[in-house]
Design a protein around this motif. Structure first.
Motif, PDB file in Angstrom:
ATOM      1  N   GLY A 115       1.081  -1.001  -0.292  1.00  0.00           N
ATOM      2  CA  GLY A 115       0.113  -0.035  -0.232  1.00  0.00           C
ATOM      3  C   GLY A 115       0.510   1.417  -0.167  1.00  0.00           C
ATOM      4  N   ARG A 116       1.678   1.368   0.670  1.00  0.00           N
ATOM      5  CA  ARG A 116       2.337   2.782   0.928  1.00  0.00           C
ATOM      6  C   ARG A 116       3.765   2.760  -0.027  1.00  0.00           C
ATOM      7  N   ARG A 117       4.000   1.033  -0.751  1.00  0.00           N
ATOM      8  CA  ARG A 117       3.949   2.088  -1.880  1.00  0.00           C
ATOM      9  C   ARG A 117       4.096   1.882  -3.009  1.00  0.00           C
ATOM     10  N   LEU A 118       2.901   1.478  -3.298  1.00  0.00           N
ATOM     11  CA  LEU A 118       1.841   1.570  -4.978  1.00  0.00           C
ATOM     12  C   LEU A 118       1.792   3.425  -4.591  1.00  0.00           C
ATOM     13  N   PHE A 119       0.933   3.601  -2.809  1.00  0.00           N
ATOM     14  CA  PHE A 119       0.254   4.850  -2.923  1.00  0.00           C
ATOM     15  C   PHE A 119       0.633   5.746  -1.255  1.00  0.00           C
ATOM     16  N   PRO A 120       1.931   6.237  -1.813  1.00  0.00           N
ATOM     17  CA  PRO A 120       3.507   6.830  -0.689  1.00  0.00           C
ATOM     18  C   PRO A 120       2.175   7.692   0.143  1.00  0.00           C
ATOM     19  N   ALA A 121       1.124   8.548  -0.475  1.00  0.00           N
ATOM     20  CA  ALA A 121       0.931   9.418   0.650  1.00  0.00           C
ATOM     21  C   ALA A 121       0.550   8.426   1.714  1.00  0.00           C
ATOM     22  N   SER A 122      -0.687   7.642   1.152  1.00  0.00           N
ATOM     23  CA  SER A 122      -1.387   6.536   2.193  1.00  0.00           C
ATOM     24  C   SER A 122      -0.794   5.782   3.355  1.00  0.00           C
ATOM     25  N   SER A 123      -0.821   5.843   4.818  1.00  0.00           N
ATOM     26  CA  SER A 123      -0.958   5.065   5.918  1.00  0.00           C
ATOM     27  C   SER A 123      -0.786   3.007   5.132  1.00  0.00           C
ATOM     28  N   GLY A 124      -0.510   3.172   4.150  1.00  0.00           N
ATOM     29  CA  GLY A 124      -0.782   1.516   4.432  1.00  0.00           C
ATOM     30  C   GLY A 124      -1.962   0.867   4.958  1.00  0.00           C
ATOM     31  N   GLY A 125      -2.447   1.276   6.107  1.00  0.00           N
ATOM     32  CA  GLY A 125      -4.059   0.831   6.480  1.00  0.00           C
ATOM     33  C   GLY A 125      -3.139  -0.916   6.892  1.00  0.00           C
ATOM     34  N   ASP A 126      -2.764  -0.879   7.521  1.00  0.00           N
ATOM     35  CA  ASP A 126      -1.727  -2.211   8.338  1.00  0.00           C
ATOM     36  C   ASP A 126      -1.848  -2.354   9.986  1.00  0.00           C
ATOM     37  N   VAL A 127      -2.364  -1.320  10.279  1.00  0.00           N
ATOM     38  CA  VAL A 127      -2.956  -0.847  11.955  1.00  0.00           C
ATOM     39  C   VAL A 127      -3.575  -2.613  12.931  1.00  0.00           C
ATOM     40  N   GLY A 128      -4.556  -2.693  11.854  1.00  0.00           N
ATOM     41  CA  GLY A 128      -5.490  -4.035  12.068  1.00  0.00           C
ATOM     42  C   GLY A 128      -4.574  -4.934  11.653  1.00  0.00           C
ATOM     43  N   ASP A 129      -3.457  -5.273  10.839  1.00  0.00           N
ATOM     44  CA  ASP A 129      -2.875  -6.334  10.160  1.00  0.00           C
ATOM     45  C   ASP A 129      -2.038  -6.917  11.549  1.00  0.00           C
ATOM     46  N   LYS A 130      -1.556  -5.512  12.378  1.00  0.00           N
ATOM     47  CA  LYS A 130      -0.612  -6.031  13.041  1.00  0.00           C
ATOM     48  C   LYS A 130      -1.097  -6.117  14.434  1.00  0.00           C
ATOM     49  N   GLU A 131      -2.232  -5.639  14.997  1.00  0.00           N
ATOM     50  CA  GLU A 131      -3.044  -6.616  15.860  1.00  0.00           C
ATOM     51  C   GLU A 131      -3.366  -7.349  15.348  1.00  0.00           C
ATOM     52  N   LYS A 132      -3.684  -8.450  14.483  1.00  0.00           N
ATOM     53  CA  LYS A 132      -3.807  -9.816  13.991  1.00  0.00           C
ATOM     54  C   LYS A 132      -3.035 -10.178  14.384  1.00  0.00           C
ATOM     55  N   PHE A 133      -1.656 -10.131  13.983  1.00  0.00           N
ATOM     56  CA  PHE A 133      -0.817 -10.708  13.771  1.00  0.00           C
ATOM     57  C   PHE A 133       0.458 -11.244  15.528  1.00  0.00           C
ATOM     58  N   ARG A 134      -0.359 -10.171  16.162  1.00  0.00           N
ATOM     59  CA  ARG A 134       0.188  -9.916  17.823  1.00  0.00           C
ATOM     60  C   ARG A 134      -0.797 -10.912  18.178  1.00  0.00           C
ATOM     61  N   ARG A 135      -2.160 -10.991  17.691  1.00  0.00           N
ATOM     62  CA  ARG A 135      -3.839 -11.803  18.713  1.00  0.00           C
ATOM     63  C   ARG A 135      -3.378 -13.208  18.776  1.00  0.00           C
ATOM     64  N   ILE A 136      -2.434 -13.547  16.996  1.00  0.00           N
ATOM     65  CA  ILE A 136      -1.661 -15.289  16.911  1.00  0.00           C
ATOM     66  C   ILE A 136      -0.484 -15.189  17.531  1.00  0.00           C
ATOM     67  N   CYS A 137       0.047 -14.383  17.272  1.00  0.00           N
ATOM     68  CA  CYS A 137       1.149 -14.848  18.409  1.00  0.00           C
ATOM     69  C   CYS A 137       0.845 -15.038  19.657  1.00  0.00           C
ATOM     70  N   ALA A 138       0.572 -14.328  20.002  1.00  0.00           N
ATOM     71  CA  ALA A 138      -0.266 -14.468  22.095  1.00  0.00           C
ATOM     72  C   ALA A 138      -1.120 -15.630  21.566  1.00  0.00           C
ATOM     73  N   GLU A 139      -1.634 -15.899  20.985  1.00  0.00           N
ATOM     74  CA  GLU A 139      -2.228 -17.614  20.684  1.00  0.00           C
ATOM     75  C   GLU A 139      -1.568 -18.463  20.453  1.00  0.00           C
TER      76      GLU A 139
END
Length: 192
Positions: A115-139
């Motif tokens: 997302g950031r590579r193709l659209f540099p002005a964007s945040s990438g929209g990965d806050v939820g993705d990181k939280e999902k990764f954190r949750r899976i790691c905790a599991e």
């Protein structure tokens, strides 16, 4: 369904739909979905997840349309843009948990990197993705016991690795663009 124009509101009562909070949340989502390039960025983000999950093995997923939900605990409407949802997470073999975490972190981080590579002005929209990764790691930690996962370090390493892979292997970006076009078409046909 006109992708980018229709937002699913299942579960929200007619009374709630008459509130100013709902109308503002709905209008804000429509405005974002109508922003030039946003749908392309969204599809590329989700396609990056698909491609990197495919690197972990065959995956099955379903498409989720853009939707608004009411969070009764916080008394607000929460918007979710169109996304893929895995039918099931890839399995983690106990003796290969480190490899699994490495591949999973890349699959989760890939969307934001692309997302950031193709659209540099964007945040990438990965806050939820990181939280999902954190949750899976905790599991995983809870399930296997005795293992340690440094989520922050794994996430940073995943972002750096995906960025390098995209720079060094144009085939990956071609796959992502191909999957993005497929997803855009599939998202557009939701509800038809």
């Amino acid at each position: 369904m006109d992708f980018g124009k229709t937002i699913t509101t299942d579960g929200i009562s007619e009374e709630q739909k008459q509130t100013v909070k709902f109308r503002l949340a709905h209008a804000d989502m429509l405005r974002t979905l109508s922003t030039p390039g946003f749908i392309d960025a969204l599809c590329a983000h989700e396609a990056a997840h698909v491609v990197y999950y495919e690197m972990m093995g065959a995956i099955r997923y379903e498409l989720l349309p853009p939707r608004l939900e009411y969070d009764s605990q916080n008394r607000r409407f929460i918007g979710h843009f169109a996304a893929i949802q895995l039918a099931e997470e890839p399995l983690c073999e106990p003796q290969k948990w480190q490899e699994y975490v490495t591949l999973l972190s890349r699959a989760q981080a890939a969307g934001g990197v692309v997302g950031r590579r193709l659209f540099p002005a964007s945040s990438g929209g990965d806050v939820g993705d990181k939280e999902k990764f954190r949750r899976i790691c905790a599991e995983l930690i809870s399930h296997f016991g005795g293992i340690r996962i440094d989520v922050e370090s794994a996430w940073k390493q995943a972002q750096e690795t995906v960025e390098k892979q995209l720079e060094n292997d144009p085939q990956i970006m071609r796959k992502i663009h191909q999957r993005a076009a497929e997803l855009r078409s599939s998202f557009s046909s939701l509800g038809r």
